[in-house]
Structure formats: C-alpha cells, structure tokens
Design a protein around this motif. Sequence first.
Motif, mmCIF file in Angstrom:
data_model
loop_
_atom_site.group_PDB
_atom_site.id
_atom_site.type_symbol
_atom_site.label_atom_id
_atom_site.label_comp_id
_atom_site.label_asym_id
_atom_site.label_seq_id
_atom_site.Cartn_x
_atom_site.Cartn_y
_atom_site.Cartn_z
ATOM 1 N N HIS A 34 0.872 -1.185 0.000
ATOM 2 C CA HIS A 34 0.000 0.000 0.000
ATOM 3 C C HIS A 34 0.903 1.229 0.000
ATOM 4 C CE1 HIS A 34 -3.370 -2.636 1.036
ATOM 5 N NE2 HIS A 34 -2.478 -3.267 1.778
ATOM 6 N N ILE A 35 1.662 1.387 -1.074
ATOM 7 C CA ILE A 35 2.635 2.472 -1.157
ATOM 8 C C ILE A 35 2.454 3.238 -2.457
ATOM 9 C CG2 ILE A 35 4.356 1.379 0.335
ATOM 10 C CD1 ILE A 35 5.770 0.308 -2.116
ATOM 11 N N LYS A 43 10.064 0.244 -8.577
ATOM 12 C CA LYS A 43 10.903 -0.953 -8.693
ATOM 13 C C LYS A 43 11.583 -1.334 -7.383
ATOM 14 C CE LYS A 43 11.697 -0.737 -13.626
ATOM 15 N NZ LYS A 43 12.657 -0.974 -14.693
ATOM 16 N N SER A 44 11.025 -0.894 -6.262
ATOM 17 C CA SER A 44 11.645 -1.192 -4.964
ATOM 18 C C SER A 44 11.398 -2.628 -4.507
ATOM 19 C CB SER A 44 11.158 -0.214 -3.894
ATOM 20 O OG SER A 44 9.763 -0.367 -3.672
ATOM 21 N N VAL A 45 10.326 -3.245 -4.995
ATOM 22 C CA VAL A 45 10.078 -4.640 -4.638
ATOM 23 C C VAL A 45 10.835 -5.483 -5.660
ATOM 24 C CG1 VAL A 45 8.355 -6.404 -4.177
ATOM 25 C CG2 VAL A 45 7.846 -4.009 -3.671
ATOM 26 N N ASN A 61 -0.373 -6.884 -4.318
ATOM 27 C CA ASN A 61 -0.068 -5.509 -4.714
ATOM 28 C C ASN A 61 -1.351 -4.765 -5.050
ATOM 29 O OD1 ASN A 61 0.906 -3.115 -5.663
ATOM 30 N ND2 ASN A 61 2.032 -3.988 -7.389
ATOM 31 N N THR A 62 -1.810 -3.950 -4.106
ATOM 32 C CA THR A 62 -2.946 -3.073 -4.382
ATOM 33 C C THR A 62 -2.460 -1.624 -4.413
ATOM 34 O OG1 THR A 62 -3.512 -2.972 -2.035
ATOM 35 C CG2 THR A 62 -4.645 -4.637 -3.380
ATOM 36 N N ALA A 63 -1.155 -1.472 -4.589
ATOM 37 C CA ALA A 63 -0.558 -0.137 -4.670
ATOM 38 C C ALA A 63 -0.527 0.281 -6.134
ATOM 39 C CB ALA A 63 0.845 -0.163 -4.058
ATOM 40 N N SER A 87 -2.447 -9.071 -7.857
ATOM 41 C CA SER A 87 -2.490 -7.624 -8.037
ATOM 42 C C SER A 87 -3.825 -7.190 -8.620
ATOM 43 C CB SER A 87 -1.363 -7.189 -8.978
ATOM 44 O OG SER A 87 -1.379 -5.789 -9.143
ATOM 45 N N ASP A 88 -4.201 -5.959 -8.310
ATOM 46 C CA ASP A 88 -5.429 -5.424 -8.900
ATOM 47 C C ASP A 88 -5.126 -4.567 -10.123
ATOM 48 O OD1 ASP A 88 -4.414 -3.151 -7.675
ATOM 49 O OD2 ASP A 88 -6.335 -2.508 -6.864
ATOM 50 N N ILE A 89 -3.921 -4.717 -10.661
ATOM 51 C CA ILE A 89 -3.562 -4.078 -11.923
ATOM 52 C C ILE A 89 -2.534 -4.963 -12.629
ATOM 53 C CG2 ILE A 89 -1.818 -2.638 -10.809
ATOM 54 C CD1 ILE A 89 -3.827 -1.646 -13.915
#
Length: 145
Positions: A34-35, A43-45, A61-63, A87-89
């Motif tokens: 959530h970031i 690309k931090s993950v 990933n919902t960010a 992910s939601d995208i």
Amino acid sequence: YDPFIPADAITKDGVKVVKDLDELYSTCQYVSLHIPANEKTKKSVCFELMSKMPKGGTIINTARKEVMDEGCLKRMLEERQDFKYISDIAPDCHADLLKYENRYYSTPKKQGAETSEANINAGLAAANQIVNFIKKGDKTFQVNK
C-alpha cells in the motif's frame, strides 16, 4: 512496517511492528503493498526482497504496478514454484506471466476506484471543484490552460 508512522501508533491497534523491510519480507507469509509510486518506491520490490519470503510467500499488490521490478517478479515466479503474486492491476509483462497459472493473478485494470463509494466520492469531489471555480475562481484543478 511503515517508515512514516511511529511504532507506538501501530502497536496500539495490536499490530506487530517489524524494524525494516528485510524483517518484513523474511518473516511474513503475506505482504500487502500500500505504497505510492515515487522515485523511492518505483521498482523497490525486487528479487532480493521477494526471495527472503518464506515458502508459500505471497505478495498482494494493491498499490501501483510501478513499485514492482517486473524483471525480478518474472525471475521469482520462474525460480520459486511456491511463490504467488496477486495484483489489482496487470503489470506490463502480464502476457509473460500468464503461464504461472495458480500463482499469478491480476485484473486487467486498476480496481481501487471501482466501488460505488469511490464513484460517489469522485462525483462529489468534481462537483465541489466546479462550484469552487464558479464561485471563487479557484483554478487548482484546471487541466487545460
């Protein structure tokens, strides 16, 4: 883990605080992102963090899709048969990830603002912006200049 919220504010709600991202990824079965997508988070993950996750680890990933390093995500799904990504995208590499069925799930477009509540809030915000423009000349949200 939240670098901006004091630990005591988190623990008062019964949540266990971890000291850093290494501890978060190495101890959590599920990591829900959530970031915002900004210069620090894009690309931090990466593979280094994802590979620390326990067996059966799942990232939700919902960010924003930009926070994931997609090359690292592909590598992780290839190397760890137990790893899952939700992910939601859809990431840009969506077509490449479809072969990881039962471990990769995504919706074709961002779903965060697809609830009736979100649509009502967006409508109210737009109406207030129009009223403020007409009554006060407020051009804060003007798109075309």
